[in-house]
Enzyme design. Structure first.
Site, PDB file in Angstrom:
ATOM      1  N   ASP A 133       1.168   1.174  -8.950  1.00  0.00           N
ATOM      2  CA  ASP A 133       0.507   0.965  -7.661  1.00  0.00           C
ATOM      3  C   ASP A 133      -0.981   0.672  -7.836  1.00  0.00           C
ATOM      4  OD1 ASP A 133      -0.201   0.984  -4.996  1.00  0.00           O
ATOM      5  OD2 ASP A 133      -0.220   3.166  -4.840  1.00  0.00           O
ATOM      6  N   ASP A 320      -2.601  -4.928  -3.217  1.00  0.00           N
ATOM      7  CA  ASP A 320      -1.876  -3.659  -3.300  1.00  0.00           C
ATOM      8  C   ASP A 320      -0.414  -3.891  -3.667  1.00  0.00           C
ATOM      9  OD1 ASP A 320      -0.921  -1.111  -3.053  1.00  0.00           O
ATOM     10  OD2 ASP A 320      -1.117  -1.001  -0.883  1.00  0.00           O
TER      11      ASP A 320
END
Length: 545
Positions: A133, A320
């Site tokens: 992430d 992201d």
């Protein structure tokens, strides 16, 4: 003869001693056969991502898996502001978050996350599936001491007593996310990523998981690829230690996400460089606008070849990999208006807001005349008596709060909901006037936009059969256009025996000073191979292969 070497992970029988061939006998052949069979079983049973990442080019490769999204997961996926989490369900301020050392930009959950890979922690290693992430900085996995959270029992748990390289730290930590938080304590152990061993890595053992946050996820934890400055306790991220321990020679990593629904391979994360097989053409590199986040400046947004007028002078956007969505701010009225424009262009249906239509009906002609006469757009709604005058006013009422309070006379910031709609309508009419559209066509278009306002509490649906006729949506980055096709910005979700199509464009509210922000999630990363270059503080994009 020597059996295949093993590095002592405790998964296989001990290697056969180097010796001469034994005398031929049925007993010896049987023993040898059993040993080779056990060895083959051990090699077969090693985790795919830990076996398949050996590389001769000095890169560390992590194969990603891809899970299928369902409608429940998509509807549960939220991105929210830190202030929303700081209050309990009763509306009282939650002081437990006052001691957070991290400058949290925005909060999310991981229900809509599709891509994850495998790592090992400890000696012998214990396997965990994690989301790689770029929107967070922590490594955390469930702890064996997690006994009061149902979610922990549904995932692999780290057992410190089984690892000979474990070092106790014990400092308490709490990490907030969009639908709750996780809590636990810091520990230290060796972490295996691909075919390298990161020594003495600090990570969080989670003892409490938010019930709704991780109960339905297929992965065990998170491996953050964000900056150290964003980590609670300023813990050094795994990818920092990869470079500092000389496992990689270049301070960069790259993402390739495979959007092919028929492929077993979900994608690949490459540490230390990039793989030319995953992209076509050259990368367009843009500098980071912050030194603590993968944040860049984004330019104009186009529907087909028509400018929306938004971000013409720049908007903040973060890259992201931990969300599937492409989110635009709602805190700026103009941006909310553009999200509505996009969803209108692609035929995504949200809720019908009668207040918006009533403003068009009552004030539309006056707004048109003011704009024709050259009145400054920012004072029109003030002049109509719908907004209060404020010279420094740049933002208006959050649409989510407005919907919740639409039956009230005013709002928490002292503005009427009609002020919000008025500002959006002024912007829509202004854009149409620049395209020299007739008044009747302009207001027919504005009326349709009112119906397509994005629902902050849900998602916008698309007719799957009409995707071929939908327009391309393009984002401008580094003075270059990055188009997204209907197939790329649409999420196909299996619901029972049918397929549901959803708009990948969703509202997002990040308040100042961090916001407003756009979030370019897996919808964008799936279309464009992305390089995260920490050495030069930049991000690069090329068309994915």
């Amino acid at each position: 003869m020597r059996a295949a070497p093993h590095d002592g992970h405790g998964l296989c029988p001990e290697s056969m001693p180097e010796t001469i061939w034994p005398k031929a006998s049925s007993e010896n052949y049987m023993i040898m056969g059993i040993k080779f069979l056990l060895l083959a079983i051990c090699i077969w049973s090693l985790p795919d991502s830990l076996v398949s990442t050996n590389s001769s080019d000095g890169l560390i490769r992590i194969a990603l898996r891809k899970r299928t999204l369902d409608l429940k997961s998509i509807n549960a996926a939220t991105i929210t502001s830190r202030e929303d989490l700081l209050r309990s369900d009763l509306g009282h301020y939650n002081s437990n978050f006052d001691d957070l050392e991290a400058n949290i930009v925005y909060l999310k959950n991981y229900f809509d996350t599709q891509y994850y890979g495998e790592i090992g922690i400890g000696t012998p290693w214990q396997s965990f599936t994690v989301v790689f992430d770029t929107g967070s900085s922590h490594l955390w996995v469930p702890s064996s001491k997690c006994v009061f959270s149902i979610a922990c029992y549904l995932h692999s748990k780290y057992r410190a007593r089984l690892s000979s390289t474990y070092t106790k730290i014990g400092k308490h930590c709490k990490i907030p996310y969009g639908s709750g938080s996780i809590s636990g304590f810091f520990s230290q152990d060796d972490v295996r990523v691909g075919d390298v061993l990161v020594r003495n890595q600090e990570f969080a053992e989670v003892t409490g998981e938010g019930f709704f946050t991780f109960l339905g996820t297929e992965f065990d934890g998170i491996l953050g690829l964000g900056f150290r400055e964003m980590a609670v306790g300023l813990v050094t991220p795994v990818w920092y230690n990869m470079f500092e321990q000389h496992h990689i020679s270049q301070k960069m990593f790259s993402f390739w996400l495979n959007r092919d629904p028929t492929s077993r391979l979900g994608g690949e994360v490459v540490f230390g460089g990039l793989d030319w097989r995953h992209f076509r053409g050259d990368h367009t590199y843009v500098p980071l606008t912050r030194n603590d986040y993968w944040q860049i400046e984004m330019g104009d947004i186009l529907i087909e070849n028509d400018s929306t007028g938004l971000c013409k002078y720049g908007c903040a956007a973060i890259i992201d990999s931990g969300t599937s969505l492409l989110a635009g701010p709602t805190v700026l009225i103009l941006i909310l208006a553009v999200v509505a424009q996009i969803n209108h262009a692609i035929g995504a249906a949200g809720f019908i807001n009668m207040e918006c239509k009533s403003v068009v009906l009552k004030y539309g002609n006056m707004i048109w005349e003011y704009l024709i006469e050259g009145i400054r757009p920012e004072i029109i709604c003030v002049d109509l008596g719908l907004c209060r005058y404020n010279e420094s006013r740049r933002v208006s009422l959050n649409i989510a709060s407005m919907v919740q309070n639409r039956t009230q006379e005013g709002s928490s910031v002292g503005e009427s909901p009609f002020c919000t709609f008025c500002e959006m309508i002024v912007f829509w009419v202004q854009v149409q006037l620049k395209q020299q559209k007739e008044q009747e066509k302009v207001f027919k278009y504005v009326d349709e936009l009112c119906e397509m306002l994005p629902n902050p509490l849900g998602k916008s649906f698309i007719n799957c059969d009409k995707m071929a006729a939908m327009p391309y949506i393009s984002l401008t980055i580094g003075n270059k256009s990055f188009p997204l096709s209907p197939e790329q910005y649409t999420l196909r979700v299996e619901e029972g025996c049918s397929t549901v199509c959803l708009s990948g464009f969703v509202p997002l509210d990040v308040p100042t000073p961090q916001g407003p922000l756009w979030v370019l999630g897996d919808i964008f990363l799936g279309a464009y191979h992305t390089v995260f270059d920490f050495a030069n503080l930049r991000v690069g994009f090329a068309k994915a292969a």
